[in-house]
Design a protein around this motif. Structure first.
Motif, mmCIF file in Angstrom:
data_model
loop_
_atom_site.group_PDB
_atom_site.id
_atom_site.type_symbol
_atom_site.label_atom_id
_atom_site.label_comp_id
_atom_site.label_asym_id
_atom_site.label_seq_id
_atom_site.Cartn_x
_atom_site.Cartn_y
_atom_site.Cartn_z
ATOM 1 N N MET A 27 44.040 34.777 32.656
ATOM 2 C CA MET A 27 44.941 34.873 33.801
ATOM 3 C C MET A 27 46.318 35.381 33.371
ATOM 4 N N ALA A 28 46.809 34.892 32.232
ATOM 5 C CA ALA A 28 48.156 35.240 31.777
ATOM 6 C C ALA A 28 48.240 36.639 31.175
ATOM 7 N N THR A 29 47.119 37.180 30.709
ATOM 8 C CA THR A 29 47.129 38.500 30.056
ATOM 9 C C THR A 29 46.236 39.489 30.793
ATOM 10 N N PHE A 30 45.963 39.249 32.047
ATOM 11 C CA PHE A 30 44.951 40.006 32.781
ATOM 12 C C PHE A 30 45.337 41.474 32.957
ATOM 13 N N GLU A 31 44.405 42.350 32.610
ATOM 14 C CA GLU A 31 44.553 43.789 32.827
ATOM 15 C C GLU A 31 43.498 44.214 33.841
ATOM 16 N N ILE A 32 43.926 44.771 34.944
ATOM 17 C CA ILE A 32 43.021 45.094 36.039
ATOM 18 C C ILE A 32 42.326 46.428 35.793
ATOM 19 N N ASP A 33 41.014 46.434 35.981
ATOM 20 C CA ASP A 33 40.240 47.668 35.904
ATOM 21 C C ASP A 33 40.345 48.411 37.242
ATOM 22 N N GLU A 34 40.741 49.674 37.189
ATOM 23 C CA GLU A 34 41.013 50.428 38.425
ATOM 24 C C GLU A 34 39.761 50.582 39.291
ATOM 25 N N LYS A 35 38.617 50.845 38.659
ATOM 26 C CA LYS A 35 37.389 51.031 39.436
ATOM 27 C C LYS A 35 36.987 49.729 40.125
ATOM 28 N N ARG A 36 37.066 48.615 39.399
ATOM 29 C CA ARG A 36 36.719 47.333 39.997
ATOM 30 C C ARG A 36 37.695 46.968 41.115
ATOM 31 N N PHE A 37 38.945 47.343 40.935
ATOM 32 C CA PHE A 37 39.948 47.086 41.977
ATOM 33 C C PHE A 37 39.551 47.756 43.284
ATOM 34 N N GLU A 38 39.165 49.025 43.220
ATOM 35 C CA GLU A 38 38.801 49.753 44.440
ATOM 36 C C GLU A 38 37.547 49.180 45.072
ATOM 37 N N ILE A 39 36.572 48.809 44.242
ATOM 38 C CA ILE A 39 35.311 48.263 44.776
ATOM 39 C C ILE A 39 35.548 46.923 45.461
ATOM 40 N N ILE A 40 36.309 46.041 44.813
ATOM 41 C CA ILE A 40 36.531 44.707 45.367
ATOM 42 C C ILE A 40 37.455 44.769 46.579
ATOM 43 N N LYS A 41 38.414 45.680 46.564
ATOM 44 C CA LYS A 41 39.280 45.852 47.730
ATOM 45 C C LYS A 41 38.468 46.309 48.940
ATOM 46 N N GLU A 42 37.539 47.227 48.722
ATOM 47 C CA GLU A 42 36.686 47.705 49.812
ATOM 48 C C GLU A 42 35.790 46.585 50.338
ATOM 49 N N ALA A 43 35.243 45.775 49.428
ATOM 50 C CA ALA A 43 34.398 44.652 49.847
ATOM 51 C C ALA A 43 35.201 43.630 50.639
ATOM 52 N N TYR A 44 36.441 43.425 50.249
ATOM 53 C CA TYR A 44 37.320 42.492 50.981
ATOM 54 C C TYR A 44 37.601 43.009 52.387
ATOM 55 N N MET A 45 37.826 44.310 52.517
ATOM 56 C CA MET A 45 38.052 44.885 53.853
ATOM 57 C C MET A 45 36.823 44.708 54.728
ATOM 58 N N ARG A 46 35.639 44.880 54.146
ATOM 59 C CA ARG A 46 34.403 44.673 54.920
ATOM 60 C C ARG A 46 34.297 43.236 55.394
ATOM 61 N N SER A 47 34.648 42.288 54.529
ATOM 62 C CA SER A 47 34.554 40.879 54.920
ATOM 63 C C SER A 47 35.532 40.557 56.047
ATOM 64 N N LEU A 48 36.717 41.160 56.016
ATOM 65 C CA LEU A 48 37.674 40.965 57.110
ATOM 66 C C LEU A 48 37.147 41.562 58.408
ATOM 67 N N ASN A 49 36.522 42.739 58.311
ATOM 68 C CA ASN A 49 35.960 43.379 59.507
ATOM 69 C C ASN A 49 34.768 42.586 60.051
ATOM 70 N N ASN A 50 33.992 42.002 59.152
ATOM 71 C CA ASN A 50 32.792 41.278 59.567
ATOM 72 C C ASN A 50 33.103 39.941 60.233
ATOM 73 N N PHE A 51 34.334 39.506 60.144
ATOM 74 C CA PHE A 51 34.665 38.227 60.766
ATOM 75 C C PHE A 51 34.417 38.270 62.274
ATOM 76 N N ARG A 52 34.530 39.441 62.872
ATOM 77 C CA ARG A 52 34.297 39.564 64.313
ATOM 78 C C ARG A 52 32.873 39.167 64.695
#
Length: 450
Positions: free
Chosen positions: A80-105
């Protein structure tokens, strides 16, 4: 032997706005994703962890065989203290999060009702639409900067429970602090920064209705909340005993006899130290009809309690006491009870014994007074809010209606209901009402941390 360690960093910064809320969620998801390979072997050996975000905290727990817990905990904190974010994983997880927000309907109507009630009653709460709108502003550079800001100041509370000594527990927490200081230069939060959110206080004899439509399902959903008071030994037992008394009649009447819907629930609702009685129903029938039937049922409870024999009343007390004093079957369940006291900052670690001792002193007159003062249709301190979730094909629906009993003589007549205040704007509704104070801790805060 097994021990469990949940820890909590209290940071209002996490929930400051929808942008920070999104970044916190994405950080946790990315961190868990990155730790999968390392924690796989630990999970096979019976050592697991969980990490999640709350309104003002990051919640981390490690549970399993205690001899290697400190190794896994140190690895998670270091990552947690030294975390380096992978750019590809960031885009994939961000997209999945947007889907989950949309699916709440597409969630069930009763879940929408519970969601809208939380938005109405909590001092600060962000909607799914607000989170979706702010998600576009979450960029990789912004998230990287957020991590260092997040870890710059923390307040940690921890519970170490199970096969561990006091010395070992203190040593483990010292390890957590040293790791954060070494890698993230973390400093403690100031006392003035340890702020919790509060609950909206409804006015006496107030009744508010909020309506929304579910865009997917043809069923309706309703949650009716009768706000009672702040949590305390006496108020907790008044509410829980009343819920115990009405639980079986509620299911038999509204679910079995009247067949209002497959989902029919009654029980206490507690949030931010404030509590009340709630009814949740999902049905094909319109919300204003469900509202009238709940009110009709609640009215019958006055006669039910009034005519109840002393023997039957004592059986309810005994049943509630047995349930409250029932020993947890698992260490995790016992730990969860203690942790609930910590995150609520009430620190009543002997709550069950204290409250059951008070429960056994209650009389039928106490419950009748509780009902007539807070729940009856003409109660002087009645505080009510209803959330009506309309079915997909239902464009509009009145908030109040009259429904004659027709030919069913066994159907209890519904009382005449006053015209409620319809909530048009959540923000204006909350701005127009005061907030409850925070519940005072049962024991001294500093003593609770020792």
């Amino acid at each position: 032997m097994i021990s469990k360690i949940p820890s909590m960093g209290c940071i209002r910064y996490l929930y400051a706005d929808p942008l920070h809320c999104n970044m916190t969620y994405l950080l946790i998801r990315l961190l868990k994703d990155d730790l999968k390979e390392y924690t796989y072997a630990a999970r096979l050996s019976g050592l697991v962890y969980a990490i999640a975000s709350g309104m003002n905290a990051i919640l981390l727990s490690v549970k399993g065989y205690n001899d290697k817990q400190h190794i896994l905990l140190k690895k998670i904190v270091e990552k947690m203290a030294t975390f380096e974010i992978d750019e590809k994983r960031f885009e994939i997880i961000k997209e999945a999060y947007m889907r989950s927000l949309n699916n709440f309907r597409a969630e069930q109507p009763h879940q929408h009702a519970m969601y809208y009630l939380r938005l109405l009653m909590t001092e600060v709460a962000w909607t799914k639409d607000e989170l979706k709108e702010a998600l576009d502003d979450v960029t990789l550079p912004r998230l990287k900067a957020f991590i260092s800001q997040l870890l710059s100041r923390l307040h940690i509370e921890a519970l170490l429970h199970g096969n561990i000594t006091k010395q070992a527990a203190l040593g483990m927490m010292q390890m957590v602090e040293d790791t954060l200081i070494e890698h993230a230069h973390t400093k403690p939060l100031l006392p003035s920064q340890l702020v919790r959110y509060r609950e909206v206080q409804l006015p006496d004899r107030g009744w508010f209705v909020y309506q929304q439509r579910n865009e997917v399902h043809n069923n309706c959903g309703i949650e009716i909340y009768y706000q009672t008071d702040m949590q305390s030994t006496s108020e907790n037992m008044f509410l829980e005993l009343f819920c115990q008394i009405i639980s079986e009649p509620c299911f038999n009447t509204l679910r079995t006899k009247e067949q209002l819907g497959y989902i029919v629930f009654s029980g206490p609702r507690r949030a931010n130290g404030i509590q009340g009685l709630r009814f949740i129903i999902q049905s094909e029938k319109p919300p204003h009809y469900l509202e009238s039937r709940v009110e009709a049922f609640l009215k019958t409870m006055e006669k039910c309690v009034g005519e109840m024999s002393e023997e039957a009343f004592q059986k309810h007390i005994q049943a509630l006491a047995i349930r409250r004093l029932d020993k947890p079957k698992k260490l995790s369940a016992e730990c969860a009870k203690y942790w609930g006291e910590i995150i609520s900052q009430q620190y009543n670690f002997d709550r069950d014994n204290i409250e059951v001792a008070f429960l056994k002193t209650l009389t039928k007159d106490n419950i009748m007074h509780f009902y007539k003062d807070l729940l009856a249709i003409d109660a002087p301190r009645r505080h009510k809010v209803s959330v009506h979730v309309l079915a997909r094909e239902m464009d509009s629906c009145p908030v109040v209606g009259e429904f004659p009993c027709q030919n069913d003589v066994n159907l209890a007549p519904a009382p005449a209901l006053p015209q409620p205040d319809v909530i048009q704007n959540m923000t204006e509704f909350k701005r127009s009402l005061p907030l409850f104070p925070l519940v005072k801790p049962h024991i001294n805060f500093m003593a609770a941390k020792l």
